[in-house]
Design an enzyme around this catalytic site. Structure first.
Site, PDB file in Angstrom:
ATOM      1  N   SER A  43       0.830  -1.211   0.000  1.00  0.00           N
ATOM      2  CA  SER A  43       0.000   0.000   0.000  1.00  0.00           C
ATOM      3  C   SER A  43       0.862   1.258   0.000  1.00  0.00           C
ATOM      4  O   SER A  43       2.019   1.246   0.423  1.00  0.00           O
ATOM      5  CB  SER A  43      -0.908   0.012   1.222  1.00  0.00           C
ATOM      6  OG  SER A  43      -1.623  -1.196   1.300  1.00  0.00           O
TER       7      SER A  43
HETATM    8  N1  SAM Z   1      -0.625  -4.685   3.875  1.00  0.00           N
HETATM    9  C1  SAM Z   1       0.092  -5.032   2.702  1.00  0.00           C
HETATM   10  C2  SAM Z   1       1.477  -4.451   2.674  1.00  0.00           C
HETATM   11  O1  SAM Z   1       1.795  -3.607   3.500  1.00  0.00           O
HETATM   12  O2  SAM Z   1       2.257  -4.873   1.812  1.00  0.00           O
HETATM   13  C3  SAM Z   1      -0.602  -4.696   1.444  1.00  0.00           C
HETATM   14  C4  SAM Z   1      -1.712  -5.613   1.228  1.00  0.00           C
HETATM   15  S1  SAM Z   1      -2.340  -5.784  -0.372  1.00  0.00           S
HETATM   16  C5  SAM Z   1      -2.999  -4.209  -0.700  1.00  0.00           C
HETATM   17  C6  SAM Z   1      -3.737  -6.832  -0.013  1.00  0.00           C
HETATM   18  C7  SAM Z   1      -3.379  -8.240   0.322  1.00  0.00           C
HETATM   19  O3  SAM Z   1      -4.545  -8.874   0.755  1.00  0.00           O
HETATM   20  C8  SAM Z   1      -2.869  -9.050  -0.839  1.00  0.00           C
HETATM   21  O4  SAM Z   1      -1.611  -9.578  -0.547  1.00  0.00           O
HETATM   22  C9  SAM Z   1      -3.913 -10.160  -1.002  1.00  0.00           C
HETATM   23  O5  SAM Z   1      -3.365 -11.399  -1.400  1.00  0.00           O
HETATM   24  C10 SAM Z   1      -4.476 -10.243   0.392  1.00  0.00           C
HETATM   25  N2  SAM Z   1      -5.816 -10.835   0.525  1.00  0.00           N
HETATM   26  C11 SAM Z   1      -6.888 -10.678  -0.277  1.00  0.00           C
HETATM   27  N3  SAM Z   1      -7.923 -11.386   0.232  1.00  0.00           N
HETATM   28  C12 SAM Z   1      -7.483 -11.996   1.363  1.00  0.00           C
HETATM   29  C13 SAM Z   1      -8.090 -12.840   2.325  1.00  0.00           C
HETATM   30  N4  SAM Z   1      -9.353 -13.230   2.246  1.00  0.00           N
HETATM   31  N5  SAM Z   1      -7.341 -13.262   3.345  1.00  0.00           N
HETATM   32  C14 SAM Z   1      -6.048 -12.896   3.468  1.00  0.00           C
HETATM   33  N6  SAM Z   1      -5.434 -12.100   2.594  1.00  0.00           N
HETATM   34  C15 SAM Z   1      -6.147 -11.638   1.556  1.00  0.00           C
END
Ligand code: SAM
Length: 660
Positions: free
Chosen positions: A61
């Site tokens: 993000s």
């Molecule tokens: N917080 C992260 C960082 O600092 O790098 C950025 C996160 S990214 C915007 C969103 C993440 O959510 C992705 O890696 C995606 O694979 C994960 N994601 C999506 N749905 C999910 C779920 N149901 N459970 C766990 N992770 C999930």
């Protein structure tokens, strides 16, 4: 600037400036090394104000959004926090700085494993990573004081509300459309009721799981995209500016993007494509007419380019007998397209009385060692014959390798041969020491002579380090190009503005490609960005197929070759799939931010130089790059044609003052 300073600046400009105030959050943002959470080829961009691509097609993000969400959660030092969507682990580390314990869930195993080991290495024993479906929460560790969801779902998952402690806060992006959500804060009242506030519009990757979207939500599904084409190509088609003909393309929007930049770098994806030359001429003429650009600097030799300069500025120089652009690859600067550029510059300059205000032309490259030696000696013979004698003796050190300067490198390290570094640097130093005396007579000619003396010094070193291999010779060459450009701008004064013509591999920021990330090479595009910031603007060029002028081996004859259709996993194929025959695409300030985000995942990019070997194309001509970080804008021609090379006789016939 070191990393800590970069973080301090990031917090000041991107986070405090937008109103985040909580001390613990600001401190955490100043502490966590974001570069450690990025693929190495993107670590240079760690403190940019933007999300960045990570593995598995996900993103890390934007720093501001992490800080804003953390602040909205009002986390205390004793709190237990749950994060959904570990991704790189960056936000989890930030939360780990603020809270007592952090539990974070990621659905992609590769990301979860990598984040876990990264967080361990960086020293976050209070952050625990689980691979699983975060929409179900982590009941074993509930209740949580705060929950941060960093992916966007269709609704607030009930399990997460249940796992909030009384008084607990959850921040979550929610929206029926993938990648278009409202950021909600859900607060659980002491009586168990959930109160929801809307904190504004956001754009996150989809939350996929039992209480999220279905697995294919982010993919090119028939449901979301009406046609079966890849969504990125679709986005490119929507965001680009198509054009029908080079002569008619409206360049106003591009000039707006360029703004008041001082250096515009124009690339090319081959060294032999007519469209690239003609479009660069078109952009150059607009920059001259509408933005006051007054120098064209090319990836060519200084003494050869100087002949063009003298011709277009109508300067009175002693005529040199030697024909120019005779060195391989002759077609690069001896072709009809370049003749047309020269003719335009000449006719433009004829309207300007003051010769110093006429548009100049110069070469940035360093392959003219012996011609440059001759040019320095010619100059000194005119202004100071005694100094010419001394310089001649000093340069004599390099005479034995005139036929093949590459052999000098080997000789320089073997016993019995004197290294020539000392003598060539002395010639340069002597010239510079007499700057006042010589320059008084004729500043232009003095600048020309010192530029050649600088070139000799750089070329001497270039051939020496080339012998050892590695990135040093490439770096030295691009450093020389940059230094020459800087000297040129300084010589022409504070209002001077330069257009640089060189291959994409020189003008695109090397840090965004394999050359920078894996091989430690830098280039003039990167050096300009580092030195001029937004006052440097780099434009890349590309093509899918067609013909190109190139040789099969170094020094071999030029042939018109067919360019193979682009590789299925390349940027070129993606642009081809946009089904627009020719377009301009803004990347620094895209029409739609999504374009840059989608293009930022590294892909293959093709580079054809003076050599083209279609039979081994993948190994010889493709490399990994993150295109929107490499260039500020991009010019696309789906099908291109070989440059119209001229033989020596025809070139002489066209412009005898230049090619004669
Ligand atoms: N917080 C992260 C960082 O600092 O790098 C950025 C996160 S990214 C915007 C969103 C993440 O959510 C992705 O890696 C995606 O694979 C994960 N994601 C999506 N749905 C999910 C779920 N149901 N459970 C766990 N992770 C999930």
């Amino acid at each position: 600037m070191d990393r800590q300073e970069q973080r301090r600046q990031m917090v000041k400009r991107q986070i405090e400036a937008r109103g985040v105030r909580q001390t613990a959050v600001l401190e955490a943002m100043r502490s966590v090394p974001r570069e450690a959470f990025l693929p190495t080829h993107l670590s240079e961009f760690a403190y940019e104000d933007t999300p960045l691509p990570i593995e598995e097609g996900q993103t890390i993000s934007q720093p501001y959004i992490v800080a804003a969400m953390a602040e909205a959660l009002r986390i205390g030092p004793n709190d237990k926090v749950l994060e959904i969507g570990t991704g790189s682990g960056y936000a989890a580390a930030v939360l780990g700085e603020i809270a007592a314990e952090v539990y974070t869930i990621e659905r992609h195993r590769a990301l979860a494993d990598e984040a876990r080991s990264r967080l361990r290495e960086l020293g976050y024993p209070n952050v625990h990573v689980l691979c699983g479906d975060g929409t179900l929460g982590w009941p074993e560790h509930a209740p949580f004081d705060a929950i941060l969801v960093s992916a966007g779902g269709p609704s607030v998952p009930q399990a997460l509300v249940e796992q909030l402690a009384p008084g607990g806060r959850m921040v979550i992006p929610v929206g029926a459309e993938v990648r278009d959500q409202r950021l909600l804060r859900v607060t659980k009242q002491p009586d168990g009721e959930a109160r929801t506030e809307d904190l504004g519009g956001v754009r996150f990757v989809p939350l996929i799981g039992a209480a999220g979207f279905a697995e294919d939500a982010g993919a090119p599904s028939a449901k979301r995209v009406p046609t079966p084409e890849p969504p990125v190509a679709h986005l490119v088609r929507e965001a680009c500016q198509p054009f029908a003909a080079i002569d008619d393309v409206e360049l106003g929007p591009l000039l707006d993007q360029i703004g008041d930049a001082r250096v515009v770098l124009l690339g090319e994806a081959t060294h032999g494509t007519s469209e690239f030359y003609r479009m660069r001429t078109r952009i150059t003429t607009e920059l001259v007419l509408r933005r006051g650009f007054d120098v064209v600097a090319i990836e060519g030799d200084w003494p050869d380019a100087a002949r063009i300069d003298h011709h277009i500025r109508d300067l009175d120089y002693p005529i040199r007998e030697e024909p120019i652009f005779t060195r391989f690859p002759t077609w690069m600067w001896r072709n009809r397209e370049v003749v047309e550029l020269i003719a335009w510059l000449k006719s433009h300059n004829e309207l300007i009385d003051d010769s110093r205000r006429r548009v100049g032309f110069c070469g940035l490259d360093l392959y003219s060692l012996y011609k440059s030696i001759d040019a320095v000696l010619d100059y000194l013979r005119d202004v100071d014959p005694k100094a010419a004698e001394i310089a001649k003796q000093r340069y004599a050190c390099l005479s034995p390798w005139e036929r093949d300067p590459a052999l000098y490198g080997r000789a320089a390290i073997s016993r019995g041969y004197a290294r020539c570094e000392g003598p060539v640097v002395e010639v340069l130093r002597d010239l510079l020491e007499r700057r006042l005396e010589y320059a008084l007579a004729d500043g232009d000619r003095f600048f020309d002579a010192t530029s050649n003396a600088h070139l000799v010094a750089a070329a001497e070193e270039y051939y020496r380090v080339m012998y050892y291999g590695g990135p040093d010779s490439w770096n030295l060459r691009d450093q020389h190009m940059f230094d020459t450009l800087e000297r040129l701008l300084e010589f022409r004064g504070p209002r001077a503005k330069a257009v640089v013509w060189a291959h994409n591999s020189h003008v695109g920021d090397a840090r965004a490609t394999e050359m920078g990330a894996a091989r430690g090479e830098h280039n003039i595009g990167q050096l300009c960005r580092m030195s001029f910031g937004h006052s440097a603007f780099s434009i890349g060029f590309g093509t899918h197929t067609g013909t190109v002028a190139a040789a099969t081996d170094w020094g071999g004859p030029m042939a018109v070759k067919r360019v193979r259709p682009s590789h299925p996993t390349s940027y070129e194929r993606l642009f081809h799939d946009a089904e627009v025959p020719a377009f301009l695409l803004a990347l620094r300030n895209p029409v739609r931010e999504a374009v840059r985000e989608e293009l930022a995942s590294p892909r293959l990019e093709r580079a054809i130089g003076v050599i083209y070997r279609p039979e081994t194309e993948l190994q010889s001509h493709y490399f990994q790059a993150a295109l929107p970080w490499q260039f500020d804008a991009y010019v696309w021609f789906d099908e291109t044609h070989a440059v119209r090379a001229l033989d020596a006789e025809s070139a002489r016939h066209e412009i005898p003052q230049v090619y004669g």
